[in-house]
Design a protein around this motif. Structure first.
Motif, PDB file in Angstrom:
ATOM      1  N   MET A 247       0.481  -1.057  -0.308  1.00 28.39           N
ATOM      2  CA  MET A 247       0.132  -0.038  -0.854  1.00 28.39           C
ATOM      3  C   MET A 247       1.125   0.992   0.516  1.00 28.39           C
ATOM      4  SD  MET A 247      -3.162   0.267  -0.329  1.00 28.39           S
ATOM      5  CE  MET A 247      -3.710  -1.038  -1.170  1.00 28.39           C
ATOM      6  N   TYR A 248       1.619   1.152   0.834  1.00 21.12           N
ATOM      7  CA  TYR A 248       3.028   2.380   0.570  1.00 21.12           C
ATOM      8  C   TYR A 248       3.237   2.816  -0.594  1.00 21.12           C
ATOM      9  CZ  TYR A 248       6.989  -0.871   0.874  1.00 21.12           C
ATOM     10  OH  TYR A 248       8.149  -1.824   0.855  1.00 21.12           O
ATOM     11  N   ARG A 249       3.475   1.786  -1.581  1.00 25.51           N
ATOM     12  CA  ARG A 249       3.801   2.265  -3.255  1.00 25.51           C
ATOM     13  C   ARG A 249       2.826   3.065  -3.561  1.00 25.51           C
ATOM     14  NH1 ARG A 249       6.680  -2.561  -5.961  1.00 25.51           N
ATOM     15  NH2 ARG A 249       7.144  -0.816  -7.121  1.00 25.51           N
ATOM     16  N   SER A 250       0.842   3.000  -3.449  1.00 29.04           N
ATOM     17  CA  SER A 250       0.293   3.827  -4.022  1.00 29.04           C
ATOM     18  C   SER A 250       0.067   5.371  -3.472  1.00 29.04           C
ATOM     19  CB  SER A 250      -1.384   3.285  -3.623  1.00 29.04           C
ATOM     20  OG  SER A 250      -2.190   3.541  -4.061  1.00 29.04           O
ATOM     21  N   ARG A 251       0.635   6.124  -4.540  1.00 26.68           N
ATOM     22  CA  ARG A 251      -0.121   7.972  -4.026  1.00 26.68           C
ATOM     23  C   ARG A 251      -1.682   7.664  -3.581  1.00 26.68           C
ATOM     24  NH1 ARG A 251       2.651  10.625  -9.862  1.00 26.68           N
ATOM     25  NH2 ARG A 251       5.027   9.216  -9.512  1.00 26.68           N
ATOM     26  N   THR A 252      -2.518   7.191  -4.283  1.00 24.83           N
ATOM     27  CA  THR A 252      -3.485   7.298  -3.690  1.00 24.83           C
ATOM     28  C   THR A 252      -3.888   7.153  -2.771  1.00 24.83           C
ATOM     29  OG1 THR A 252      -5.143   6.884  -5.912  1.00 24.83           O
ATOM     30  CG2 THR A 252      -5.876   6.246  -4.152  1.00 24.83           C
ATOM     31  N   ALA A 253      -3.260   5.957  -2.336  1.00 24.83           N
ATOM     32  CA  ALA A 253      -3.370   5.852  -0.866  1.00 24.83           C
ATOM     33  C   ALA A 253      -2.710   7.170   0.522  1.00 24.83           C
ATOM     34  CB  ALA A 253      -2.812   4.286  -0.594  1.00 24.83           C
ATOM     35  N   TRP A 254      -1.462   6.755   0.026  1.00 27.71           N
ATOM     36  CA  TRP A 254      -1.081   8.136   0.856  1.00 27.71           C
ATOM     37  C   TRP A 254      -1.556   9.108   1.048  1.00 27.71           C
ATOM     38  CZ3 TRP A 254       2.522   7.416   3.951  1.00 27.71           C
ATOM     39  CH2 TRP A 254       3.573   7.021   4.215  1.00 27.71           C
ATOM     40  N   ALA A 255      -2.223  10.116   0.109  1.00 32.52           N
ATOM     41  CA  ALA A 255      -2.810  11.000  -0.426  1.00 32.52           C
ATOM     42  C   ALA A 255      -4.696  10.650   0.632  1.00 32.52           C
ATOM     43  CB  ALA A 255      -3.992  10.871  -1.907  1.00 32.52           C
ATOM     44  N   LEU A 256      -5.045   9.391   0.663  1.00 34.85           N
ATOM     45  CA  LEU A 256      -6.197   8.724   1.795  1.00 34.85           C
ATOM     46  C   LEU A 256      -5.650   9.290   2.762  1.00 34.85           C
ATOM     47  CD1 LEU A 256      -7.971   6.551  -0.541  1.00 34.85           C
ATOM     48  CD2 LEU A 256      -9.042   8.966   0.722  1.00 34.85           C
ATOM     49  N   ALA A 257      -4.245   8.789   3.245  1.00 31.30           N
ATOM     50  CA  ALA A 257      -3.621   8.712   4.016  1.00 31.30           C
ATOM     51  C   ALA A 257      -3.277  10.429   5.130  1.00 31.30           C
ATOM     52  CB  ALA A 257      -2.833   8.130   4.514  1.00 31.30           C
ATOM     53  N   CYS A 258      -2.736  10.886   4.161  1.00 37.77           N
ATOM     54  CA  CYS A 258      -2.670  12.252   5.090  1.00 37.77           C
ATOM     55  C   CYS A 258      -3.558  12.980   5.359  1.00 37.77           C
ATOM     56  CB  CYS A 258      -1.972  13.050   3.596  1.00 37.77           C
ATOM     57  SG  CYS A 258      -0.123  12.323   3.516  1.00 37.77           S
TER      58      CYS A 258
END
Length: 436
Positions: A247-258
């Motif tokens: 998951m940490y390689r997904s830009r969408t996942a990081w945007a959602l997490a932030c």
């Protein structure tokens, strides 16, 4: 004339067909399912009502608790940072616990932990003991918070929207109720903050009861993964296809997490410090609690409206910007005229805090499979809560060392800008599978 029988025959044929095939077993199963679903519905509402009072009741009495336990502003800031810390640490254990014991059993244990923590907290004679009791209650909230959507998907696969709305409404109602009545109830009990906080253990005790008969109910475990996504045949193969890509390689996942982390930062700063901001501006303590309740109660109607609106839009960025703008205006008002426009600022900040149901909705929209949603939700929430930890603590430190609320409120408003940016990125019409 010959066309009419042809159009009527299929409808007439499909209706009686199921009845003769299983005439006897269906009613018994239906009765059992109805009884179980009714119990789960009551349990969901009572559990959701208990997911925030441990936090908002403390926010309403933070000044009294700080004085009674001789806390500094920095320590009080640590206390307001404990909820997201516990949510990040203990929330990540919820899926494993659910697989081993069943989600209903874990939620039952979570409600019991909330009850125990709220019951023990008033007896604390020092800051460490108070933090430990609070952490116990927050541990129960953390695992229950993560598993509520799992419970909904398992028992109500055809009514996810309505049951999620019911759960969100109960959560907002419990949040606002604790904020509104804690101070008046404390005054009615003689002004002892320990009684004012401890009385919420009664509501937690009631929340344990519906889950007790469901502790051994582990039915539908296989359906949980499939029920979370429209394509049930694809669900078993989805984890194998997506697991190799972290998951940490997904830009969408990081945007959602932030986005999740920044909106949680604002929410916990509001719950922990907003009553104190109003009280320092000359607003009476009881009114400050009601103002926090107004902020929280905005989530009751908007929890229904925002997710439905978001699912009808290909890009959720405009909603993110609208909510962020309300937050900017609200914090500006708190900075310039906290007492004069208190009710307006409370409403605007309440609207801004509805980024929480929007974040949950976007998590569900950013993956095509149930397994992907589970993985994305775990990543976004755990990372998000970790991001939110420093916010309330930093506000306490700035408040103590600056001698006023100017700098802390400027920080709160400033955080709205990156929240709108990452929220707009998370709202783009794409899924984590598109990035594989």
């Amino acid at each position: 004339m010959s066309d009419e029988p042809k159009t009527l025959d299929p409808a007439a044929a499909t209706r009686p067909a199921p009845a003769p095939e299983h005439p006897a077993p269906a009613p018994a199963g239906a009765r059992t399912a109805r009884w179980t679903l009714g119990l789960v519905s009551v349990g969901l509402v009572l559990a959701a009502l208990n997911l925030r009072p441990a936090i908002t009741s403390l926010g309403a009495l933070l000044e009294e608790v700080s004085a009674g336990l001789h806390m500094s502003g920095t320590v009080a800031g640590v206390l307001t940072s404990v909820p997201p810390l516990c949510f990040a640490i203990f929330g990540i254990t919820a899926p494993r616990l659910a697989r081993r014991f069943g989600p209903a059993a874990v939620v039952c244990a979570g409600m019991a932990a909330i009850f125990a923590g709220l019951l023990l907290r008033p007896f604390a004679t020092g800051t460490a003991a108070f933090l430990a009791a609070s952490a116990l209650a927050l541990m129960g909230i953390a695992v229950s918070n993560v598993l509520m959507p799992v419970i909904v998907k398992r028992y109500f696969p055809d009514r996810i929207g309505s049951m999620t709305g019911l759960y969100s409404m109960a959560l907002a109602l419990g949040t606002s109720l604790a904020a509104a009545v804690t101070v008046p109830m404390t005054d009615a009990l003689g002004g002892d903050w320990r009684l004012g906080l401890g009385v919420w253990a009664v509501l937690a005790a009631l929340a344990v009861l519906p889950w007790l008969p469901l502790v051994k109910d582990r039915t539908g475990a296989a359906r949980t993964e499939r029920g979370a996504a429209p394509g049930t045949p694809a669900a078993p193969s989805a984890p194998a296809a997506t697991a190799p890509r972290p998951m940490y390689r997904s830009r969408t996942a990081w945007a959602l997490a932030c986005f999740f982390g920044l909106q949680a930062t604002g929410a916990y700063i509001t719950m922990g410090w907003m009553p104190q901001i109003f009280r320092d501006a000359g607003v009476p303590a009881s009114t400050a609690g009601v103002l926090l309740a107004v902020t929280m109660v905005m989530g009751v109607p908007l929890a229904f409206v925002i997710p439905r609106l978001a699912t009808r839009m290909r890009h959720q960025g405009p909603i993110v910007v609208a909510l962020g703008t309300c937050g900017l205006v609200g914090y500006t008002g708190l900075l310039l005229a906290p007492a004069a426009g208190a009710w307006v600022w409370a409403v605007l900040l309440g609207i801004s805090n509805c980024s929480f149901p929007l974040a949950l909705t976007m998590i569900g929209m950013r993956s095509r499979t149930g397994a992907g949603v589970v993985r994305l939700s775990a990543f976004a929430q755990c990372v998000g809560y970790l991001i939110s930890i420093p916010g309330p603590l930093l506000v306490g430190v700035l408040y103590q060392h600056s001698g006023g609320w100017g700098v802390p409120i400027a920080l709160m408003g400033g955080l709205m800008v990156p929240q709108m940016i990452v929220g707009s990125l998370a709202g783009r019409d794409r899924t984590i599978e598109d990035e594989s």
